[in-house]
Design a protein around this motif. Structure first.
Motif, mmCIF file in Angstrom:
data_model
loop_
_atom_site.group_PDB
_atom_site.id
_atom_site.type_symbol
_atom_site.label_atom_id
_atom_site.label_comp_id
_atom_site.label_asym_id
_atom_site.label_seq_id
_atom_site.Cartn_x
_atom_site.Cartn_y
_atom_site.Cartn_z
ATOM 1 N N GLN A 213 9.577 -0.279 -12.699
ATOM 2 C CA GLN A 213 10.751 -0.807 -12.026
ATOM 3 C C GLN A 213 10.609 -0.576 -10.524
ATOM 4 O OE1 GLN A 213 13.147 -2.512 -13.456
ATOM 5 N NE2 GLN A 213 12.636 -2.119 -15.605
ATOM 6 N N ALA A 214 11.115 -1.523 -9.724
ATOM 7 C CA ALA A 214 11.027 -1.379 -8.266
ATOM 8 C C ALA A 214 11.681 -0.094 -7.790
ATOM 9 C CB ALA A 214 11.663 -2.594 -7.589
ATOM 10 N N GLU A 215 12.786 0.294 -8.423
ATOM 11 C CA GLU A 215 13.499 1.505 -8.020
ATOM 12 C C GLU A 215 12.635 2.760 -8.187
ATOM 13 O OE1 GLU A 215 16.230 -1.739 -8.831
ATOM 14 O OE2 GLU A 215 14.650 -0.827 -10.059
ATOM 15 N N ASP A 216 11.843 2.784 -9.268
ATOM 16 C CA ASP A 216 10.969 3.934 -9.494
ATOM 17 C C ASP A 216 9.811 3.952 -8.504
ATOM 18 O OD1 ASP A 216 12.514 4.785 -11.680
ATOM 19 O OD2 ASP A 216 11.435 3.470 -13.051
ATOM 20 N N VAL A 217 9.298 2.766 -8.187
ATOM 21 C CA VAL A 217 8.215 2.655 -7.204
ATOM 22 C C VAL A 217 8.658 3.208 -5.849
ATOM 23 C CG1 VAL A 217 6.858 1.012 -5.826
ATOM 24 C CG2 VAL A 217 7.033 0.715 -8.303
ATOM 25 N N VAL A 218 9.836 2.787 -5.384
ATOM 26 C CA VAL A 218 10.261 3.196 -4.043
ATOM 27 C C VAL A 218 10.676 4.668 -4.011
ATOM 28 C CG1 VAL A 218 10.944 0.838 -3.500
ATOM 29 C CG2 VAL A 218 12.673 2.446 -4.268
ATOM 30 N N ARG A 219 11.232 5.165 -5.097
ATOM 31 C CA ARG A 219 11.604 6.582 -5.134
ATOM 32 C C ARG A 219 10.347 7.445 -5.004
ATOM 33 N NH1 ARG A 219 15.549 5.836 -8.403
ATOM 34 N NH2 ARG A 219 14.237 5.877 -10.260
ATOM 35 N N GLU A 220 9.317 7.104 -5.765
ATOM 36 C CA GLU A 220 8.045 7.827 -5.661
ATOM 37 C C GLU A 220 7.447 7.665 -4.275
ATOM 38 O OE1 GLU A 220 4.695 8.041 -8.179
ATOM 39 O OE2 GLU A 220 5.814 7.537 -9.992
ATOM 40 N N GLY A 221 7.520 6.438 -3.761
ATOM 41 C CA GLY A 221 6.909 6.150 -2.471
ATOM 42 C C GLY A 221 7.566 6.905 -1.331
ATOM 43 N N LEU A 222 8.887 6.941 -1.313
ATOM 44 C CA LEU A 222 9.585 7.656 -0.245
ATOM 45 C C LEU A 222 9.386 9.163 -0.362
ATOM 46 C CD1 LEU A 222 12.853 5.547 0.037
ATOM 47 C CD2 LEU A 222 11.010 5.738 1.717
ATOM 48 N N ASP A 223 9.361 9.665 -1.578
ATOM 49 C CA ASP A 223 9.066 11.083 -1.772
ATOM 50 C C ASP A 223 7.672 11.409 -1.222
ATOM 51 O OD1 ASP A 223 11.502 11.534 -2.976
ATOM 52 O OD2 ASP A 223 10.715 11.587 -5.027
ATOM 53 N N ALA A 224 6.714 10.512 -1.499
ATOM 54 C CA ALA A 224 5.336 10.720 -1.036
ATOM 55 C C ALA A 224 5.270 10.694 0.487
ATOM 56 C CB ALA A 224 4.415 9.659 -1.625
ATOM 57 N N TRP A 225 5.974 9.746 1.106
ATOM 58 C CA TRP A 225 5.996 9.666 2.573
ATOM 59 C C TRP A 225 6.624 10.928 3.167
ATOM 60 C CZ3 TRP A 225 10.482 9.165 5.753
ATOM 61 C CH2 TRP A 225 10.182 9.031 7.122
ATOM 62 N N GLU A 226 7.700 11.384 2.578
ATOM 63 C CA GLU A 226 8.398 12.557 3.104
ATOM 64 C C GLU A 226 7.542 13.820 3.041
ATOM 65 O OE1 GLU A 226 12.136 12.818 1.088
ATOM 66 O OE2 GLU A 226 13.068 11.269 2.322
ATOM 67 N N ARG A 227 6.713 13.938 2.036
ATOM 68 C CA ARG A 227 5.885 15.149 1.943
ATOM 69 C C ARG A 227 4.531 14.982 2.631
ATOM 70 N NH1 ARG A 227 5.902 13.473 -3.643
ATOM 71 N NH2 ARG A 227 3.848 12.708 -4.259
ATOM 72 N N GLY A 228 4.316 13.825 3.272
ATOM 73 C CA GLY A 228 3.130 13.653 4.095
ATOM 74 C C GLY A 228 1.921 13.033 3.414
ATOM 75 N N GLU A 229 2.107 12.427 2.246
ATOM 76 C CA GLU A 229 0.988 11.724 1.608
ATOM 77 C C GLU A 229 0.603 10.515 2.473
ATOM 78 O OE1 GLU A 229 -0.525 12.791 -1.003
ATOM 79 O OE2 GLU A 229 0.914 14.110 -2.018
ATOM 80 N N ILE A 230 -0.685 10.282 2.652
ATOM 81 C CA ILE A 230 -1.143 9.151 3.456
ATOM 82 C C ILE A 230 -1.380 7.923 2.588
ATOM 83 C CG2 ILE A 230 -2.969 8.313 4.997
ATOM 84 C CD1 ILE A 230 -3.233 11.164 6.036
ATOM 85 N N VAL A 231 -1.795 8.106 1.371
ATOM 86 C CA VAL A 231 -1.955 7.017 0.404
ATOM 87 C C VAL A 231 -1.301 7.471 -0.893
ATOM 88 C CG1 VAL A 231 -3.561 5.565 -0.884
ATOM 89 C CG2 VAL A 231 -4.139 6.260 1.446
ATOM 90 N N TRP A 232 -0.462 6.613 -1.468
ATOM 91 C CA TRP A 232 0.183 7.000 -2.719
ATOM 92 C C TRP A 232 0.224 5.818 -3.680
ATOM 93 C CZ3 TRP A 232 0.731 11.281 -5.089
ATOM 94 C CH2 TRP A 232 1.526 11.351 -6.238
ATOM 95 N N VAL A 233 -0.262 6.065 -4.889
ATOM 96 C CA VAL A 233 -0.206 5.093 -5.981
ATOM 97 C C VAL A 233 0.866 5.561 -6.950
ATOM 98 C CG1 VAL A 233 -1.478 3.990 -7.856
ATOM 99 C CG2 VAL A 233 -2.660 4.557 -5.726
ATOM 100 N N PRO A 234 1.986 4.861 -7.062
ATOM 101 C CA PRO A 234 3.053 5.302 -7.961
ATOM 102 C C PRO A 234 2.726 5.000 -9.421
ATOM 103 C CG PRO A 234 3.682 3.256 -6.892
ATOM 104 C CD PRO A 234 2.366 3.660 -6.301
ATOM 105 N N GLY A 235 3.121 5.896 -10.299
ATOM 106 C CA GLY A 235 2.920 5.682 -11.736
ATOM 107 C C GLY A 235 1.629 6.287 -12.241
ATOM 108 N N LYS A 236 1.726 7.067 -13.307
ATOM 109 C CA LYS A 236 0.537 7.738 -13.860
ATOM 110 C C LYS A 236 -0.513 6.745 -14.321
ATOM 111 C CE LYS A 236 2.959 11.923 -15.371
ATOM 112 N NZ LYS A 236 3.363 12.761 -16.524
ATOM 113 N N VAL A 237 -0.087 5.653 -14.962
ATOM 114 C CA VAL A 237 -1.048 4.652 -15.447
ATOM 115 C C VAL A 237 -1.819 4.058 -14.274
ATOM 116 C CG1 VAL A 237 -1.280 2.386 -16.551
ATOM 117 C CG2 VAL A 237 0.241 4.105 -17.542
ATOM 118 N N ASN A 238 -1.125 3.737 -13.198
ATOM 119 C CA ASN A 238 -1.786 3.167 -12.034
ATOM 120 C C ASN A 238 -2.762 4.151 -11.395
ATOM 121 O OD1 ASN A 238 -0.385 0.696 -12.214
ATOM 122 N ND2 ASN A 238 1.364 1.543 -11.119
#
Length: 267
Positions: A213-238
């Motif tokens: 779901q788009a909502e899950d993608v952006v939640r993971e993505g913003l969390d990743a940006w906030e903690r300083g991840e430079i590249v983030w692939v959301p979702g375990k399968v991905n």
């Protein structure tokens, strides 16, 4: 409410009228970020502004990034409103169905303008503000940027791969300013993307576990940006797909993509 990280300045979200862009706007508002929403469709932007203005200051700037003048116009429009950008979210994007030679050059040129040139120019023009505000950039790339290019939608994976490398360099150059830069790389996401590219019937046959779901993608993505991840692939399968593809010999990975391209690309 989630506490906004380094929320000085507004978050400028491109392609905010639908899909991942609209989901990003909603989640940023939930976290307390004031917003500037931009896209081509004024009616959708205005509806979203009305919804999110109940939570944060939310402005709308209608723009078509296919126009080479759009980045400068957006910069000027922000200045006229007496505000600054603290987070730039380069989300606007789409795919061009067909093989490279079957599509006219004008269509390819428009794609490159939106997906690469506008991303780079917006990042460059707003960079002084982003540095002053110790803010950052989120470039919405794709899992496609990590796996071999497929037949069909020829420039899509190439553009997304560019965004990933661009994000890495931008992050390293601007860490001293307290900036965070993240390439968010979703896989298959429920949105209008596949309707626009004419691949809805094809991708609907993909197994459910491949989708997010788009909502899950952006939640993971913003969390990743906030903690300083430079590249983030959301979702375990991905993330498993990214890892396995990287471990495969190139020849084997290309053969696998060649076999499956027809499942998610329109030739």
């Amino acid at each position: 409410m989630h506490a906004a990280v380094e929320a000085r300045g507004h978050a400028l979200v491109t392609g905010a009228s639908a899909g991942i862009g609209a989901a990003l706007a909603r989640e940023l508002a939930r976290r307390g970020h004031p917003l500037i929403l931009t896209a081509r469709r004024a009616d959708r932007l205005e509806a979203l502004r009305e919804e999110l203005s109940k939570q944060v200051d939310c402005r709308v700037l209608v723009a078509d990034l296919e126009d080479p003048e759009a980045p400068t116009q957006l910069l000027d429009a922000v200045a006229e409103q007496g505000i600054e950008v603290g987070l730039l979210v380069n989300n606007a994007g789409y795919g061009v169905p067909g093989t490279y030679g079957s599509v006219d050059w004008e269509t390819h040129a428009r794609f490159l303008q939106i997906m690469i040139t506008a991303v780079c120019e917006l990042s460059w023009r707003f960079l002084p503000q982003l540095q002053r505000n110790a803010g950052g950039v989120i470039n919405v790339a794709s899992l496609a940027g990590h796996v071999p290019g497929s037949a069909g939608h020829t420039l899509y994976a190439a553009a997304k791969s560019f965004m990933i490398k661009f994000s890495q360099s931008l992050a390293l150059e601007n860490a001293e300013h307290g900036m965070r830069v993240c390439a968010l790389c979703p896989g298959f996401t429920y949105s209008e993307f596949h309707d626009v590219t004419g691949t809805r019937d094809q991708v609907s046959k993909m197994p459910d576990y491949m989708w997010m779901q788009a909502e899950d993608v952006v939640r993971e993505g913003l969390d990743a940006w906030e903690r300083g991840e430079i590249v983030w692939v959301p979702g375990k399968v991905n993330r498993v797909i990214k890892t396995l593809t990287a471990l495969m010999p190139d020849r084997m990975a290309l053969k696998l993509v060649a076999k499956r391209s027809k499942d998610f690309r329109k030739l």
